[in-house]
Design an enzyme around this catalytic site. Structure first.
Site, short mmCIF file in Angstrom:
data_model
loop_
_atom_site.label_atom_id
_atom_site.label_comp_id
_atom_site.label_asym_id
_atom_site.label_seq_id
_atom_site.Cartn_x
_atom_site.Cartn_y
_atom_site.Cartn_z
N LYS A 286 0.83 -1.19 0.00
CA LYS A 286 0.00 0.00 0.00
C LYS A 286 0.87 1.26 0.00
O LYS A 286 1.97 1.28 0.56
CB LYS A 286 -0.91 0.01 1.23
CG LYS A 286 -1.95 -1.11 1.24
CD LYS A 286 -2.83 -1.02 2.47
CE LYS A 286 -3.90 -2.07 2.46
NZ LYS A 286 -4.77 -1.98 3.67
N HIS A 355 -13.07 -17.07 3.69
CA HIS A 355 -12.77 -17.79 2.45
C HIS A 355 -11.82 -17.04 1.53
O HIS A 355 -11.60 -17.47 0.40
CB HIS A 355 -14.07 -18.07 1.68
CG HIS A 355 -15.02 -18.98 2.38
ND1 HIS A 355 -15.87 -18.53 3.38
CD2 HIS A 355 -15.24 -20.31 2.25
CE1 HIS A 355 -16.59 -19.55 3.81
NE2 HIS A 355 -16.23 -20.63 3.15
N ARG A 361 -3.14 -14.87 5.29
CA ARG A 361 -2.31 -13.80 5.88
C ARG A 361 -2.43 -13.84 7.41
O ARG A 361 -1.41 -13.78 8.12
CB ARG A 361 -2.77 -12.45 5.34
CG ARG A 361 -2.02 -11.24 5.88
CD ARG A 361 -2.48 -9.99 5.14
NE ARG A 361 -1.96 -8.77 5.73
CZ ARG A 361 -0.77 -8.25 5.47
NH1 ARG A 361 0.04 -8.88 4.63
NH2 ARG A 361 -0.38 -7.12 6.02
N HIS A 384 3.16 -3.77 8.32
CA HIS A 384 2.27 -2.86 9.02
C HIS A 384 2.99 -1.55 9.30
O HIS A 384 4.15 -1.54 9.72
CB HIS A 384 1.80 -3.47 10.34
CG HIS A 384 0.81 -4.59 10.15
ND1 HIS A 384 0.59 -5.56 11.12
CD2 HIS A 384 0.00 -4.91 9.11
CE1 HIS A 384 -0.32 -6.41 10.67
NE2 HIS A 384 -0.69 -6.04 9.47
N TYR A 393 -2.86 -9.72 17.03
CA TYR A 393 -2.43 -11.12 17.01
C TYR A 393 -1.94 -11.58 18.38
O TYR A 393 -1.78 -12.79 18.59
CB TYR A 393 -1.33 -11.32 15.97
CG TYR A 393 -1.82 -11.07 14.57
CD1 TYR A 393 -2.61 -12.01 13.92
CD2 TYR A 393 -1.52 -9.89 13.90
CE1 TYR A 393 -3.08 -11.79 12.63
CE2 TYR A 393 -1.98 -9.66 12.62
CZ TYR A 393 -2.76 -10.60 12.00
OH TYR A 393 -3.23 -10.37 10.72
#
Length: 414
Positions: A286, A355, A361, A384, A393
């Site tokens: 990004k 799905h 990831r 990130h 996480y």
């Protein structure tokens, strides 16, 4: 022409008449694009049917257009050979339409009318250019933000100097009654960017972006959705390596599972992004940020196997291509997520938490953390910008949670 005359003119076999050479040229073009003989034959049959119908109904090439195609879709077939009378399937009609488009490109007939897209507001178009040029936003995201702003302009109007806090809040509240919360969060982000763009061009009052309401979403309120290591391996092993598609899909799944890539990373990957001498992979994430990631051995072997024996020989620098002719790059990120969804079905993983490509990831990040990697390391691999994004996480690091968990007080009175 009445039915008696039509039956009298109908041949026993279907003949393309004067268009027969163009049907053959159409088939040759399809073969040059890599289509199989079966596919070429199906397209040629549809083209021959359309040509025979033109001849029987005495329709000249100058008269072929959207109206004649519409009549062909609903005509009761008496064109010779075996054909169902009506209706013809959508796939059948798309093949005929492709033949008509081929004739138009060759100048035999006039091209069919194209659907004209709705005009884009000039300011919205400038806003999209501003996003890609100054903010590093990719074209697809800029186009999506432009569509959302266009939708809001129905309530806000096209005079930015008249915008005010009350007007902005009313527009957002009106849309919130019809849209989901995640969609509204993206819409408010697009509107804030649009208001900043207008203010930078002195087209509206500065600071109006602060009047855009915030859609409630509590940080770290959900758990990451992931697969167990065994399920990930089953997913990868489900690919049929006897086919080119299976070899390609295995390479994609390994890159997603080992490096935690996004679907867009796979979509934009080029042949030159792999440095085989240093075993690294350049990923363009990004905001036009480029990162070099180490290429895992199994993922590198899978990509090399795809390049050596399964990737079509076409003039494109995209790493991954469609497995069916014409061999083009993937059209959009959902294609990559569809590969994951099909692999989940093949592997027999019932009721997966999601799905799409992001499932792998999240699984990669969870497995790294449970394997002893630090949050900083996981954040670096996932690219990130902020460690806060990686913090979610920590809630699935069971070993660390067991160390900090306090004993249950049991029957101790409050």
């Amino acid at each position: 022409m009445n039915i008696v005359e039509r039956l009298a003119r109908a041949p026993r076999t279907m003949e393309a008449g004067d268009l027969a050479p163009w049907v053959a040229a159409f088939a040759d073009e399809l073969r040059s694009l890599g289509h199989t003989d079966l596919t070429v034959g199906n397209y040629a049959d549809c083209a021959r049917h359309f040509a025979a119908w033109l001849a029987i109904d005495n329709i000249g090439l100058d008269d072929v257009g959207d109206g004649s195609f519409g009549r062909f879709k609903t005509h009761r077939c008496r064109c010779g050979g075996y054909r169902p009378a009506t209706p013809r399937s959508g796939k059948y009609l798309r093949r005929v339409h492709r033949f008509i488009d081929f004739l138009g490109r060759r100048g035999v007939i006039k091209l069919l009318d194209k659907v004209v897209a709705a005009p884009v507001d000039p300011l919205v178009r400038d806003y999209q250019d501003w996003l890609t040029r100054n903010r590093g936003i990719c074209g697809r995201t800029a186009a999506r933000h432009g569509r959302m702003v266009t939708r809001l302009l129905l309530s806000l109007g096209s005079e930015p100097h008249a915008y005010g806090p009350a007007m902005i809040k009313i527009a957002i509240i009106h849309e919130a009654e019809r849209c989901s919360a995640p969609y509204m969060k993206t819409m408010t982000t697009a509107l804030r960017g649009y208001l900043r763009f207008l203010a930078s061009a002195d087209l509206c009052r500065p600071g109006l972006e602060h009047a855009v309401p915030h859609i409630p979403q509590w940080r770290l309120s959900s758990l990451p959705r992931y697969l167990s290591p065994d399920e990930v391996e089953r997913l990868v092993a489900s690919c049929d390596l006897r086919t080119g598609r299976g070899v390609r899909d295995r390479a994609i799944l390994l890159l997603l599972a080992r490096l935690g890539l996004r679907a867009g990373d796979i979509l934009e990957m080029r042949l030159g992004d792999i440095d085989w001498s240093s075993a690294t992979l350049r990923v363009k994430g990004k905001g036009r940020r480029e990162t070099r990631l180490p290429m895992p051995q199994d993922a590198g072997d899978a990509v090399l196997g795809y390049l050596d024996g399964a990737r079509p020989l076409v003039d494109s620098d995209r790493l991954f291509l469609r497995s069916n002719a014409p061999f083009r790059p993937f059209a959009s990120s959902p294609t990559v997520s569809h590969i994951v969804a099909l692999a989940l079905k093949r592997a027999g993983i019932d009721n997966p938490p999601s799905h799409g490509a992001n499932l792998l990831r999240h699984s990669a990040a969870t497995h790294m953390l449970r394997g002893g990697a630090t949050l900083q390391s996981v954040g670096a691999v996932l690219r990130h910008r902020s460690l806060d994004t990686t913090t979610v996480y920590a809630k699935v690091d069971l070993n660390m949670l067991m160390q900090v968990a306090q004993p249950w007080p049991g029957d101790v009175a409050c």
